[in-house]
Design an enzyme around this catalytic site. Structure first.
Site, PDB file in Angstrom:
ATOM      1  N   GLY A  61       0.815  -1.220   0.000  1.00 36.74           N
ATOM      2  CA  GLY A  61       0.000   0.000   0.000  1.00 36.74           C
ATOM      3  C   GLY A  61       0.840   1.257   0.000  1.00 36.74           C
ATOM      4  O   GLY A  61       0.522   2.241  -0.681  1.00 36.74           O
ATOM      5  N   CYS A  62       1.927   1.245   0.743  1.00 40.03           N
ATOM      6  CA  CYS A  62       2.793   2.424   0.828  1.00 40.03           C
ATOM      7  C   CYS A  62       3.517   2.670  -0.492  1.00 40.03           C
ATOM      8  O   CYS A  62       3.707   3.821  -0.898  1.00 40.03           O
ATOM      9  CB  CYS A  62       3.780   2.269   1.977  1.00 40.03           C
ATOM     10  SG  CYS A  62       2.963   2.146   3.587  1.00 40.03           S
TER      11      CYS A  62
END
Length: 171
Positions: A61-62
């Site tokens: 996600g990052c």
């Protein structure tokens, strides 16, 4: 299994409420970026600032969120704005992450979590601390004009760019 545990922990950590509100002055900070250069909010008076907090370098996600901001950087800079990513990872981790994905903006290392805490973006689970995925748009006067606490990493950069353009046209 490891990704499911991380996802569950991040969900628990992200369920905290933010005390900073739109209209508040943004807390100042001075943190090293991936090149060891200190960056502060004060140095960007007269500019719009986007600060996004994220849990950990080089996680799915990052990475998606960082690459989305990377792809929107030219448009954001054209709007007289600067982007900072902030996590509790160290400078060396940020350097590797930034180089791997060719990120053209500063990733700030908040190792002790103090800035994340000041922005109501510090979560903890037992002894594990992590930055919570929150974003703030700060106007040239240093005032928070938009905050995001429920972020979809795939769509977030475009959402921020759209809101930045709307906010600037209303000034």
């Amino acid at each position: 299994m490891k990704n499911k545990i991380i996802t569950l922990l991040l969900f628990i950590l992200s369920s905290t409420s933010s005390a900073l509100s739109i209209g508040d002055y943004a807390p100042n900070f001075s943190l090293p970026d991936q090149n060891g250069e200190f960056k502060s909010l004060k140095q960007h008076r007269n500019n719009w600032v986007i600060i996004y907090f994220y849990p950990m370098d080089d996680t799915p996600g990052c990475t998606t969120e960082a690459c989305s901001f990377r792809d929107a950087t030219d448009h954001i800079i054209a709007k007289n704005a600067v982007i900072y990513g902030v996590s509790i990872d160290n400078v060396e981790s940020h350097k590797k992450f930034s180089k791997k994905y060719t990120l053209p903006f500063s990733l700030l290392s908040d190792i002790n979590g103090e800035v994340s805490k000041n922005y109501d973006s510090l979560g903890s689970f037992l002894t594990w601390k992590v930055a919570i995925r929150n974003t703030f748009i700060i106007n040239p006067a240093g005032i928070i004009v938009k905050k995001y606490t429920d972020v979809n990493p795939k769509k977030h950069a475009q959402e921020v760019l759209k809101d930045l353009m709307t906010l600037q046209s209303n000034n």
